[in-house]
Design a protein around this motif. Structure first.
Motif, PDB file in Angstrom:
ATOM      1  N   TYR A 102       0.681  -0.955  -0.090  1.00  0.00           N
ATOM      2  CA  TYR A 102       0.035   0.169   0.099  1.00  0.00           C
ATOM      3  C   TYR A 102       1.100   1.012  -0.125  1.00  0.00           C
ATOM      4  N   GLY A 103       2.507   0.992   0.417  1.00  0.00           N
ATOM      5  CA  GLY A 103       3.148   2.141   0.131  1.00  0.00           C
ATOM      6  C   GLY A 103       3.256   2.924  -1.298  1.00  0.00           C
ATOM      7  N   LYS A 104       3.592   4.124  -1.383  1.00  0.00           N
ATOM      8  CA  LYS A 104       3.447   4.193  -3.117  1.00  0.00           C
ATOM      9  C   LYS A 104       4.695   4.205  -3.143  1.00  0.00           C
ATOM     10  N   GLU A 105       5.785   3.560  -2.978  1.00  0.00           N
ATOM     11  CA  GLU A 105       6.826   3.279  -3.807  1.00  0.00           C
ATOM     12  C   GLU A 105       6.655   1.968  -4.810  1.00  0.00           C
ATOM     13  N   ASP A 106       7.280   1.738  -5.447  1.00  0.00           N
ATOM     14  CA  ASP A 106       6.659   0.625  -6.389  1.00  0.00           C
ATOM     15  C   ASP A 106       7.560  -0.862  -5.976  1.00  0.00           C
ATOM     16  N   HIS A 107       6.942  -1.881  -5.457  1.00  0.00           N
ATOM     17  CA  HIS A 107       7.631  -2.547  -5.002  1.00  0.00           C
ATOM     18  C   HIS A 107       7.097  -4.283  -5.886  1.00  0.00           C
ATOM     19  N   LEU A 108       7.410  -4.753  -6.390  1.00  0.00           N
ATOM     20  CA  LEU A 108       7.407  -6.443  -6.816  1.00  0.00           C
ATOM     21  C   LEU A 108       6.214  -6.910  -5.956  1.00  0.00           C
ATOM     22  N   LEU A 109       5.567  -6.716  -4.437  1.00  0.00           N
ATOM     23  CA  LEU A 109       4.688  -6.909  -3.983  1.00  0.00           C
ATOM     24  C   LEU A 109       3.303  -6.627  -4.125  1.00  0.00           C
ATOM     25  N   LYS A 110       3.167  -5.547  -5.075  1.00  0.00           N
ATOM     26  CA  LYS A 110       1.992  -4.913  -5.722  1.00  0.00           C
ATOM     27  C   LYS A 110       1.896  -5.869  -7.045  1.00  0.00           C
ATOM     28  N   THR A 111       2.340  -6.904  -7.540  1.00  0.00           N
ATOM     29  CA  THR A 111       1.685  -7.366  -8.279  1.00  0.00           C
ATOM     30  C   THR A 111       1.943  -9.140  -8.546  1.00  0.00           C
ATOM     31  N   HIS A 112       2.070  -9.148  -6.906  1.00  0.00           N
ATOM     32  CA  HIS A 112       1.982 -10.730  -6.571  1.00  0.00           C
ATOM     33  C   HIS A 112       1.814 -10.776  -5.347  1.00  0.00           C
ATOM     34  N   LEU A 113       1.037  -9.787  -4.746  1.00  0.00           N
ATOM     35  CA  LEU A 113       0.145 -10.109  -3.122  1.00  0.00           C
ATOM     36  C   LEU A 113      -1.659 -10.647  -4.382  1.00  0.00           C
ATOM     37  N   THR A 114      -1.907 -11.259  -4.213  1.00  0.00           N
ATOM     38  CA  THR A 114      -3.596 -11.613  -4.149  1.00  0.00           C
ATOM     39  C   THR A 114      -4.954 -11.781  -3.452  1.00  0.00           C
ATOM     40  N   GLU A 115      -5.976 -11.400  -3.707  1.00  0.00           N
ATOM     41  CA  GLU A 115      -6.265 -10.855  -2.466  1.00  0.00           C
ATOM     42  C   GLU A 115      -6.856 -12.014  -1.534  1.00  0.00           C
ATOM     43  N   LYS A 116      -6.038 -13.383  -2.540  1.00  0.00           N
ATOM     44  CA  LYS A 116      -5.964 -14.844  -1.064  1.00  0.00           C
ATOM     45  C   LYS A 116      -5.318 -14.449  -0.074  1.00  0.00           C
ATOM     46  N   HIS A 117      -4.309 -13.813  -0.249  1.00  0.00           N
ATOM     47  CA  HIS A 117      -2.983 -13.372   0.705  1.00  0.00           C
ATOM     48  C   HIS A 117      -3.866 -12.392   1.183  1.00  0.00           C
ATOM     49  N   LYS A 118      -4.418 -11.459   0.784  1.00  0.00           N
ATOM     50  CA  LYS A 118      -4.642 -10.177   1.982  1.00  0.00           C
ATOM     51  C   LYS A 118      -5.994 -10.472   2.541  1.00  0.00           C
ATOM     52  N   GLU A 119      -6.911 -11.927   2.665  1.00  0.00           N
ATOM     53  CA  GLU A 119      -7.523 -12.308   3.317  1.00  0.00           C
ATOM     54  C   GLU A 119      -6.780 -12.727   4.279  1.00  0.00           C
ATOM     55  N   LYS A 120      -5.943 -13.872   3.635  1.00  0.00           N
ATOM     56  CA  LYS A 120      -5.330 -14.746   5.270  1.00  0.00           C
ATOM     57  C   LYS A 120      -4.959 -13.270   6.201  1.00  0.00           C
ATOM     58  N   ILE A 121      -4.000 -12.190   5.280  1.00  0.00           N
ATOM     59  CA  ILE A 121      -3.620 -11.773   6.404  1.00  0.00           C
ATOM     60  C   ILE A 121      -4.336 -11.214   6.953  1.00  0.00           C
TER      61      ILE A 121
END
Length: 187
Positions: A102-121
């Motif tokens: 959710y940060g302003k800077e680009d990060h590889l996680l922005k393209t790899h974190l899925t809805e399922k991952h977020k739900e688990k978190i």
């Protein structure tokens, strides 16, 4: 290095920052060690799992993108961790992930974190908030839930309810972090 050898090495991990960083760098330099490290971390009844969690947290703090191939494994099993010394670093890794996503800077996680991952978190963080966990795990969970709440509108009302309900019974550290989060939510 085999899983058994890594397990033996983890006996030498202690609370010092330098020590944890040394082992985290060993794992960063040898990415094939992440799988056995996670296997040890999620062997939740073994006290060494806490040391694996410390190393994993430091690895993610130094090179968060190293977690990307292991997001499924991490998010699938993180809720099972229950020893205080392991819950804190696992919740810190959730904070690292959400801050990067959710940060302003680009990060590889922005393209790899899925809805399922977020739900688990979300699920794990809410569990840590309502269970009898130490303040650090709750504080990291608050931040993660606040950040994810920017995307999921149902999170802020639930988080606010928990923070306000528990406020009077918690420590000064909890109160300070809760005040910050509540102030941000009300903006």
């Amino acid at each position: 290095m085999t899983k058994a050898e890594l397990y033996k090495e983890l006996n030498y991990v202690n609370h010092s920052r330098e020590n944890r960083l040394k082992y985290a760098n060993m794992v960063i330099d040898n990415p094939e060690l992440v799988t056995p490290l996670l296997e040890i971390l999620f062997d939740i009844d073994d006290k060494i799992s806490c040391r694996a969690a410390w190393v994993f947290e430091f690895m993610c703090g130094e090179k968060l993108e190293a977690i990307i191939p292991f997001l499924d494994t991490f998010t699938e099993h993180m809720h099972s961790v229950y020893l205080d010394s392991a819950v804190r670093p696992v919740s810190k890794v959730c904070e690292y992930i959400t801050k990067a996503y959710y940060g302003k800077e680009d990060h590889l996680l922005k393209t790899h974190l899925t809805e399922k991952h977020k739900e688990k978190i979300i699920e794990a963080c809410f569990d840590w908030m309502i269970n009898d966990e130490k303040v650090a795990a709750k504080a990291y969970s608050m931040v993660s839930l606040y950040l994810i709440g920017q995307e999921y509108d149902w999170i802020y009302p639930e988080l606010t309810l928990i923070l306000e309900r528990d406020f009077q019974f918690q420590s000064a550290a909890f109160k300070a972090r809760a005040r910050q989060i509540l102030k941000k939510i009300k903006k």
